[in-house]
Design a protein around this motif. Structure first.
Motif, mmCIF file in Angstrom:
data_model
loop_
_atom_site.group_PDB
_atom_site.id
_atom_site.type_symbol
_atom_site.label_atom_id
_atom_site.label_comp_id
_atom_site.label_asym_id
_atom_site.label_seq_id
_atom_site.Cartn_x
_atom_site.Cartn_y
_atom_site.Cartn_z
ATOM 1 N N ALA A 181 51.897 38.288 -28.865
ATOM 2 C CA ALA A 181 51.310 39.014 -27.736
ATOM 3 C C ALA A 181 49.849 39.292 -28.053
ATOM 4 N N VAL A 182 48.962 38.999 -27.121
ATOM 5 C CA VAL A 182 47.533 39.256 -27.302
ATOM 6 C C VAL A 182 47.000 39.945 -26.071
ATOM 7 N N GLU A 183 45.942 40.675 -26.226
ATOM 8 C CA GLU A 183 45.308 41.333 -25.087
ATOM 9 C C GLU A 183 44.216 40.440 -24.537
ATOM 10 N N GLU A 184 44.179 40.315 -23.238
ATOM 11 C CA GLU A 184 43.133 39.514 -22.594
ATOM 12 C C GLU A 184 41.878 40.372 -22.456
ATOM 13 N N ARG A 185 40.771 39.918 -22.987
ATOM 14 C CA ARG A 185 39.508 40.676 -22.921
ATOM 15 C C ARG A 185 38.503 39.942 -22.034
ATOM 16 N N GLY A 186 37.679 40.713 -21.413
ATOM 17 C CA GLY A 186 36.613 40.126 -20.608
ATOM 18 C C GLY A 186 35.465 39.684 -21.494
ATOM 19 N N HIS A 187 34.380 39.200 -20.896
ATOM 20 C CA HIS A 187 33.231 38.739 -21.680
ATOM 21 C C HIS A 187 32.449 39.913 -22.262
ATOM 22 N N ASN A 188 32.541 41.066 -21.611
ATOM 23 C CA ASN A 188 31.819 42.240 -22.104
ATOM 24 C C ASN A 188 32.699 42.979 -23.096
ATOM 25 N N PRO A 189 32.277 43.066 -24.367
ATOM 26 C CA PRO A 189 33.125 43.706 -25.383
ATOM 27 C C PRO A 189 33.337 45.199 -25.124
ATOM 28 N N PHE A 190 32.508 45.810 -24.265
ATOM 29 C CA PHE A 190 32.638 47.250 -24.027
ATOM 30 C C PHE A 190 33.591 47.573 -22.870
ATOM 31 N N THR A 191 34.017 46.496 -22.137
ATOM 32 C CA THR A 191 34.945 46.757 -21.030
ATOM 33 C C THR A 191 36.345 46.939 -21.564
ATOM 34 N N GLU A 192 37.168 47.574 -20.745
ATOM 35 C CA GLU A 192 38.553 47.867 -21.132
ATOM 36 C C GLU A 192 39.368 46.563 -21.174
ATOM 37 N N SER A 193 40.228 46.471 -22.174
ATOM 38 C CA SER A 193 41.053 45.265 -22.290
ATOM 39 C C SER A 193 42.083 45.217 -21.165
ATOM 40 N N LYS A 194 42.475 43.983 -20.837
ATOM 41 C CA LYS A 194 43.454 43.766 -19.777
ATOM 42 C C LYS A 194 44.859 43.739 -20.367
ATOM 43 N N PRO A 195 45.877 43.686 -19.510
ATOM 44 C CA PRO A 195 47.258 43.713 -20.013
ATOM 45 C C PRO A 195 47.526 42.608 -21.017
ATOM 46 N N ALA A 196 48.520 42.863 -21.863
ATOM 47 C CA ALA A 196 48.874 41.913 -22.911
ATOM 48 C C ALA A 196 49.380 40.611 -22.315
ATOM 49 N N CYS A 197 49.135 39.513 -23.030
ATOM 50 C CA CYS A 197 49.585 38.185 -22.625
ATOM 51 C C CYS A 197 50.398 37.557 -23.750
ATOM 52 N N ILE A 198 51.081 36.480 -23.428
ATOM 53 C CA ILE A 198 51.861 35.727 -24.419
ATOM 54 C C ILE A 198 51.055 34.490 -24.794
ATOM 55 N N LEU A 199 50.741 34.372 -26.077
ATOM 56 C CA LEU A 199 49.983 33.234 -26.567
ATOM 57 C C LEU A 199 50.916 32.282 -27.313
ATOM 58 N N ILE A 200 50.936 31.031 -26.881
ATOM 59 C CA ILE A 200 51.766 30.015 -27.508
ATOM 60 C C ILE A 200 50.846 28.978 -28.158
ATOM 61 N N GLU A 201 51.031 28.787 -29.456
ATOM 62 C CA GLU A 201 50.314 27.724 -30.162
ATOM 63 C C GLU A 201 51.310 26.601 -30.447
ATOM 64 N N THR A 202 51.000 25.405 -29.936
ATOM 65 C CA THR A 202 51.958 24.299 -30.051
ATOM 66 C C THR A 202 51.235 23.001 -30.355
ATOM 67 N N LYS A 203 51.988 22.018 -30.828
ATOM 68 C CA LYS A 203 51.399 20.712 -31.135
ATOM 69 C C LYS A 203 51.701 19.681 -30.053
ATOM 70 N N GLN A 204 52.428 20.105 -29.000
ATOM 71 C CA GLN A 204 52.779 19.132 -27.959
ATOM 72 C C GLN A 204 53.226 19.848 -26.694
ATOM 73 N N ILE A 205 52.831 19.321 -25.533
ATOM 74 C CA ILE A 205 53.255 19.859 -24.241
ATOM 75 C C ILE A 205 53.747 18.694 -23.374
ATOM 76 N N TYR A 206 54.900 18.893 -22.765
ATOM 77 C CA TYR A 206 55.422 17.899 -21.817
ATOM 78 C C TYR A 206 54.910 18.244 -20.417
ATOM 79 N N LEU A 207 54.476 17.219 -19.681
ATOM 80 C CA LEU A 207 54.043 17.377 -18.287
ATOM 81 C C LEU A 207 55.049 16.652 -17.405
ATOM 82 N N ILE A 208 55.702 17.413 -16.513
ATOM 83 C CA ILE A 208 56.829 16.873 -15.756
ATOM 84 C C ILE A 208 56.578 17.053 -14.257
ATOM 85 N N LYS A 209 56.944 16.049 -13.480
ATOM 86 C CA LYS A 209 56.859 16.081 -12.011
ATOM 87 C C LYS A 209 55.442 16.359 -11.508
#
Length: 920
Positions: free
Chosen positions: A90-118
């Motif tokens: 889980a990571v927090e999404e931040r804007g470009h301005n470091p002084f702004t409030e962070s946004k809600p947490a997100c799910i970060l997936i690090e992977t070596k492969q992604i399937y693209l279907i349909k």
């Protein structure tokens, strides 16, 4: 998930509608993978020109993968295998301005492969993006982020375990834990007044996939509530709409249950896989109570009789046999199997009157080509144990989808890891496929029911699929048809005509012997060149006995993917169909028995003639004609026996006498053994001795030649009620609650030697035994007691095989069917009851208007005698009286029929003996 067989009804409409409504399908999962839950989410990953735009969609949490389905149908579905992930957090999404409030947490997936279907909403082979990738998802409900991350980490740990068995066990534990934390939502009941009978967990089965959830059955409905609410929050089936139910093997284990709400449809309404056989069986028997004559209608014997007599078509019969043999369109490893029947795929005209147009149905596919068979046999002879002739099966998931790829492309992609088969190995031509089945070294496949159906969609590429290009450069499009077919619909019509034609009707039983019958296994299979790998047969391997989980899963996967032989339904040769020309014989009123020439088709031997005469006699049983009446006793007649020549008739009575008489000469002898009633009689095979049982506890042996009592067996402590004889053994039933088997040599009795009666076995009952019968093979014994209990015994063992209280009063008579599969009993409760020999289950109960005392039957039609004195002809398939014949002035107490079923003799309380013959 839509039913695998629904293309038969309107596949194109369903497919297009399905793709428009929801592109996600359980077929996007790997085999044996579970779909747990979904969440509305946004894909925040920068992709091309839309780098700063969020993509809305649905995030699916599965046991082996994460799947994101965008709302925009043009964009591809993303699939990330958990085993390919290097990091989940889980990571927090931040804007470009470091002084702004962070946004809600997100799910970060690090992977070596992604399937693209349909992509572009097209069903096509999966695309891949390989290399280090980071994908970010934001949930619409941010508060759930941490929980989802923990679930994914747990599933990731399972996917990274070294052993496949450990992975499977951990995922199964997670699944069961999730199911245990929830229960069926009773707000889903159709009516608030419904009373729940049972609730348990199970999986709904469709081709290649299962979906876990909760089963609940009430006094009105069967419900299944998927754990993930996919594709519906609940599936509901009214119990009174159910027409057929079948127990199924799933994954080689007796855990499946399939429910049909139609009589003849190929597709069921629901297929459930339970986690215990006990729960499956409890649900099965509860549903069965809502079905009238359910099990009686769903036996191989009953369908065989209907087919034999032309009541159902070849197609319907094969569907029924497939159903009974565990074949289901919901299980690709056990998909219904149908035969190739046509061998001519090159002529411009198909001649269905020419035997050369047809395949030899007495041989398996692998034995049709003599040269190939010789090569296979040479390898078979040199092969170490276990021996098998064919390295591939005639039915497997790959073969089924080979035929159906044009209407079930997603199933093929699921089975083959996102790829179609090579273009030249596709189902491109009917003629080429048949040629390869004849000549190929590893191709022995049969057909599927769609080849004899009415929906030709599977032969046409109506979905516009890109199935590749063949070596000649042409695209794979529609299936090439034989020259004799003008279009796909014409092809199917001619295939149906071929399946139902005279030649196939006369030979289909030979193919049934190979696939479902006595040539399926053992020495008969070897002789018929019909031997497949031992793993393909039911019971060929006990997966539960394999301790190593990895080896067990590998073995199970191998068996399911290789193909499975159907459950064996017949252990003796399957009878031939009574084709129209035989119907003409039996339907000709002027035809006498002397006109049945041995030159008639299928009557080249005496045995064939006997079988035909039996069929004709039973088909005319409602036309019994009275031949003569004889009133020679002073009390009720209790037994009838006839000499082999038919000249002499013997009868016993409650007046304690044995009478000998003939139709021509009347009464010839009268013998009294004691002052108590005689209960039954029989003739020994040498035609010299009549055996009589008596209420004085004894059995008497009367010599016809010497005209005297030859011997006496004092064998019981109460009345001897019934006797049978087989192979120098006498079987005696008594009111002292026992049945005894005695060794007594017929030749010794006839030659006036001193007879040695050796007691071989004794079977104990809890009540007086009133009747008994031996199976045609002489290995099984059925007994009926005064308290209504039917017991089935193996004569080699003193312990009962099965015991069933099937009547509420005394059982008057029991008798095996000619093929030993069923037992019919009649009793004081006015019921005719059919019991399955193999399972010991009561499979049909027919309520008569009056008590029936005695009967003869051929396994389907019954001739019975009732308390009123009438004879009734019953059709057990419809549970109805076809015809009534006035006979005696009091109850009919005993009945005898000759081997050809052409002469019937009845005895009654009115002291009369009446001779009958069916009129042809």
């Amino acid at each position: 998930m839509y039913h695998f067989g629904e293309w038969r009804k309107n596949i194109l409409n369903i497919c297009h509608l399905f793709m428009l409504m929801c592109r996600f399908s359980l077929l996007l999962l790997d085999l044996e993978e579970h779909y747990f839950e979904q969440h509305t989410a946004y894909n925040l990953t920068a992709r091309g020109p839309e780098a700063n735009r969020r993509t809305s969609g649905s995030l699916k949490i599965c046991s082996k993968s994460i799947i994101f389905e965008p709302d925009d149908a043009v964009k591809p579905i993303l699939k990330i295998l958990l085993k390919d992930c290097k990091g989940i957090g889980a990571v927090e999404e931040r804007g470009h301005n470091p002084f702004t409030e962070s946004k809600p947490a997100c799910i970060l997936i690090e992977t070596k492969q992604i399937y693209l279907i349909k992509e572009e909403n097209m069903v096509a082979p999966y695309k891949y993006e390989r290399g280090e990738k980071k994908v970010t998802f934001q949930l619409e409900v941010p508060g759930k982020t941490e929980d989802i991350v923990q679930i994914l980490l747990q599933l990731h740990r399972a996917s990274c375990l070294d052993k496949l068995g450990d992975q499977t066990a951990m995922v199964a534990a997670i699944l069961q834990s999730r199911l245990a934390r929830t229960c069926f939502d009773k707000n889903s009941f159709q009516h608030v007044t419904e009373n729940p009978h049972m609730e348990c967990v199970a999986e709904m089965v469709s081709p290649l996939v299962t979906n876990a959830g909760h089963v609940c059955i009430t006094d009105c409905n069967l419900y299944f509530q998927p754990m993930n609410s996919y594709p519906d929050s609940v599936v509901q089936i009214g119990l009174h709409s159910v027409r057929r139910i079948y127990k199924r093997r799933h994954g080689l284990r007796p855990l499946g249950l399939e429910v049909f709400c139609t009589e003849n449809d190929l597709c069921s309404d629901i297929y459930l896989k339970f986690y215990s056989t006990k729960e499956r069986d409890e649900l099965y028997y509860y549903i069965a109570t809502f079905l009238e004559n359910h099990i009686a209608e769903c036996t191989a014997e009953s369908y065989m009789l209907q087919w034999q007599r032309g009541h159902i078509s070849n197609y319907q019969y094969l569907l029924h046999l497939n159903n009974l043999a565990d074949r289901s369109v919901n299980d690709l490893s056990q998909y219904p199997v149908f035969p190739w029947v046509i061998s001519d795929y090159s002529s411009t005209q198909l001649d269905l009157l020419n035997p050369a147009s047809f395949r030899d149905l007495s041989k398996p596919i692998g034995a049709l080509n003599t040269e190939r068979l010789e090569r296979l046999l040479e390898r078979y002879r040199d092969m170490p144990e276990p021996h098998f002739m064919y390295g591939s099966h005639y039915s497997s998931p790959g073969y089924v989808l080979f035929y159906l790829v044009r209407v079930a492309p997603e199933h093929m992609l699921c089975l083959q890891n996102g790829r179609f088969d090579q273009a030249d190995r596709m189902f491109n031509s009917v003629g080429e496929t048949w040629k390869n089945c004849l000549e190929g070294g590893t191709d022995f496949k049969e057909l599927i029911p769609e080849f004899y159906g009415s929906d030709s969609s599977f032969l046409k590429n109506l979905l516009g699929l890109n199935l590749g290009r063949r070596q000649g450069g042409g695209r794979v499009e529609n299936v090439e048809l034989p020259p004799w077919a003008s279009d796909p619909d014409d092809f199917l019509e001619k295939m149906r005509l071929a399946l139902e034609c005279q030649y196939v009707s006369e030979h289909l039983h030979e193919w049934i012997d190979l696939i479902f019958g006595y040539k399926q296994r053992g020495s008969e299979a070897v002789a018929a060149h019909n031997v497949f790998h031992p793993f393909t047969y039911e019971g060929g391997v006990d997966c539960d006995s394999i301790e190593d989980p990895d080896q067990k899963i590998a073995m199970l996967t191998q068996i399911l993917e290789f193909g499975q032989t159907p459950r064996q339904l017949f252990v003796t040769p399957h009878p031939q169909r009574i084709t129209p020309r035989f119907h003409n014989l039996s339907a000709t009123p002027s035809l006498s028995s002397s006109e049945l020439s041995p030159l008639s088709p299928s009557m080249e031997s005496f045995e064939d003639l006997t079988e035909e005469s039996k069929k004709m006699a039973w088909s005319n049983m409602n036309k019994l004609a009275l031949q003569s009446c004889h009133k020679i006793h002073k009390e009720a007649v209790t037994g009838i026996a006839v000499a082999l020549s038919g000249d002499s008739i013997f009868s016993t009575s409650q007046d304690s006498t044995l009478k000998m008489f003939s139709k021509e000469n009347g009464l010839q002898r009268s013998v009294s053994f004691s002052n108590m009633a005689l209960s039954s009689c029989l003739m020994l095979p040498d035609d010299k001795i009549v055996v009589c049982s008596s209420w004085d506890n004894n059995v008497y042996f009367y010599s016809i030649a010497y005209g005297r009592r030859q011997d006496t067996l004092m064998g019981h402590d109460d009345a001897v009620s019934h006797i049978c004889w087989r192979d120098d053994k006498l079987y005696t039933a008594s009111w002292d609650s026992t049945v005894k088997i005695w060794k007594c040599v017929a030749d010794d009795i006839s030659s006036n030697k001193r007879t040695q009666f050796d007691l071989l076995a004794e079977f104990e009952h809890e009540a007086g035994v009133n009747t008994l019968d031996l199976s045609p093979a002489g290995t099984l014994l059925a007994t009926g007691t005064k308290e209504g209990t039917l017991t089935l015994w193996d004569i080699a063992s003193p312990l009962p095989l099965n015991q069933l209280t099937c009547h509420s009063g005394k059982i008057h008579q029991v008798a095996f069917s000619p093929d030993s599969r069923h037992i019919l009993s009649v009793g004081e409760d006015s019921c005719l009851v059919v019991t399955d020999v193999q399972t010991g289950m009561l499979i049909a109960t027919v309520h008569a208007e009056q008590e029936q005392r005695c009967f003869c039957w051929d396994g389907n039609t019954v001739l019975s005698g009732g308390m009123s004195g009438d004879l009734s002809v019953w059709d057990l398939l419809s549970s109805k009286v076809i015809h009534k014949i006035p006979a005696h002035s009091g109850a009919v107490t005993c009945m005898w029929m000759n081997e050809q079923c052409s002469t019937i003799i009845t005895g009654g309380v009115d002291k009369q003996i009446i001779l009958w013959k069916p009129e042809y």
